[in-house]
Design a protein around this motif. Structure first.
Motif, PDB file in Angstrom:
ATOM      1  N   LEU A  24      31.672 -64.774  17.354  1.00 21.52           N
ATOM      2  CA  LEU A  24      32.109 -65.919  18.161  1.00 21.52           C
ATOM      3  C   LEU A  24      33.574 -66.261  17.875  1.00 21.52           C
ATOM      4  CD1 LEU A  24      31.287 -68.150  20.149  1.00 21.52           C
ATOM      5  CD2 LEU A  24      30.660 -69.536  18.182  1.00 21.52           C
ATOM      6  N   ALA A  25      33.962 -66.209  16.613  1.00 19.31           N
ATOM      7  CA  ALA A  25      35.351 -66.508  16.258  1.00 19.31           C
ATOM      8  C   ALA A  25      36.306 -65.492  16.879  1.00 19.31           C
ATOM      9  CB  ALA A  25      35.514 -66.535  14.741  1.00 19.31           C
ATOM     10  N   PHE A  98      42.710 -56.984   4.993  1.00 19.42           N
ATOM     11  CA  PHE A  98      43.947 -56.509   4.391  1.00 19.42           C
ATOM     12  C   PHE A  98      44.791 -55.731   5.390  1.00 19.42           C
ATOM     13  CE2 PHE A  98      41.103 -56.821   0.631  1.00 19.42           C
ATOM     14  CZ  PHE A  98      41.787 -57.840  -0.007  1.00 19.42           C
ATOM     15  N   TYR A  99      44.137 -55.157   6.409  1.00 16.87           N
ATOM     16  CA  TYR A  99      44.867 -54.360   7.399  1.00 16.87           C
ATOM     17  C   TYR A  99      45.304 -55.182   8.604  1.00 16.87           C
ATOM     18  CZ  TYR A  99      42.964 -50.642   4.570  1.00 16.87           C
ATOM     19  OH  TYR A  99      42.631 -49.855   3.507  1.00 16.87           O
ATOM     20  N   SER A 100      44.424 -56.045   9.065  1.00 17.79           N
ATOM     21  CA  SER A 100      44.777 -56.916  10.194  1.00 17.79           C
ATOM     22  C   SER A 100      44.277 -58.315   9.859  1.00 17.79           C
ATOM     23  CB  SER A 100      44.171 -56.407  11.491  1.00 17.79           C
ATOM     24  OG  SER A 100      42.774 -56.361  11.404  1.00 17.79           O
ATOM     25  N   PHE A 101      45.148 -59.102   9.300  1.00 17.85           N
ATOM     26  CA  PHE A 101      44.774 -60.435   8.819  1.00 17.85           C
ATOM     27  C   PHE A 101      44.478 -61.364   9.989  1.00 17.85           C
ATOM     28  CE2 PHE A 101      45.795 -64.752   7.386  1.00 17.85           C
ATOM     29  CZ  PHE A 101      44.876 -64.848   6.350  1.00 17.85           C
ATOM     30  N   ALA A 102      43.308 -61.998   9.931  1.00 10.56           N
ATOM     31  CA  ALA A 102      42.911 -62.986  10.937  1.00 10.56           C
ATOM     32  C   ALA A 102      42.507 -64.254  10.187  1.00 10.56           C
ATOM     33  CB  ALA A 102      41.750 -62.474  11.766  1.00 10.56           C
ATOM     34  N   PHE A 107      37.635 -67.578   6.611  1.00  5.65           N
ATOM     35  CA  PHE A 107      36.616 -68.552   6.217  1.00  5.65           C
ATOM     36  C   PHE A 107      35.198 -68.033   6.404  1.00  5.65           C
ATOM     37  CE2 PHE A 107      40.367 -70.954   7.482  1.00  5.65           C
ATOM     38  CZ  PHE A 107      40.605 -71.643   6.302  1.00  5.65           C
ATOM     39  N   ILE A 108      35.043 -66.952   7.145  1.00 10.34           N
ATOM     40  CA  ILE A 108      33.706 -66.447   7.458  1.00 10.34           C
ATOM     41  C   ILE A 108      33.339 -65.231   6.606  1.00 10.34           C
ATOM     42  CG2 ILE A 108      32.247 -65.486   9.288  1.00 10.34           C
ATOM     43  CD1 ILE A 108      33.965 -67.111  11.276  1.00 10.34           C
TER      44      ILE A 108
END
Length: 133
Positions: A24-25, A98-102, A107-108
């Motif tokens: 969902l995020a 570490f490769y694609s920071f979101a 938090f999940i």
């Protein structure tokens, strides 16, 4: 033994809910008319869809059913194997940060990993109790 299986079932449900929230995020940018497609062609790889379905729904449901309905050593062994697989999947999935920071996933995914570790600990305890009988 009942306390372990109740906690294990709850943790399987928490992992399923966490993975649903993770999805969902990833889709939230749609509300701001932002693209969310990984591939611009719009084609979803079938093997990826099957893998995510198995890992985010089927595997946790089988673990949940083992905890709730299979009380013998067989259920404990199957649950332990599934808990190890889920922990490894969540560990590798968390490493994607570490490769694609979101920031939203920050938090999940760590919480899902923590629940996976607790699931493995209780699964080991259940297996030891079931093996001693």
């Amino acid at each position: 033994m009942k306390q372990y299986t109740n906690r294990i079932a709850l943790m399987w449900a928490a992992i399923m809910a966490g993975l649903a929230m993770h999805t969902l995020a990833d889709l939230l940018p749609l509300f701001w008319n932002e693209p969310v497609a990984v591939d611009l062609s719009g084609e979803a790889p079938v093997c990826m869809l099957v893998a995510m379905t198995v890992l985010s729904y089927t595997l946790p449901v089988v673990g949940l059913l083992c905890a709730m309905y299979v009380r013998r050593r067989c259920g404990a062994v199957i649950n332990l194997i599934l808990a190890v697989l889920m922990l490894l999947f969540n560990l590798f999935h968390l490493s994607e940060l570490f490769y694609s920071f979101a920031p939203v996933q920050l938090f999940i995914l760590p919480m899902i990993l923590l629940v996976s570790v607790l699931l493995l600990v209780d699964s080991l305890k259940w297996w030891r109790v079931a093996a001693s009988r």
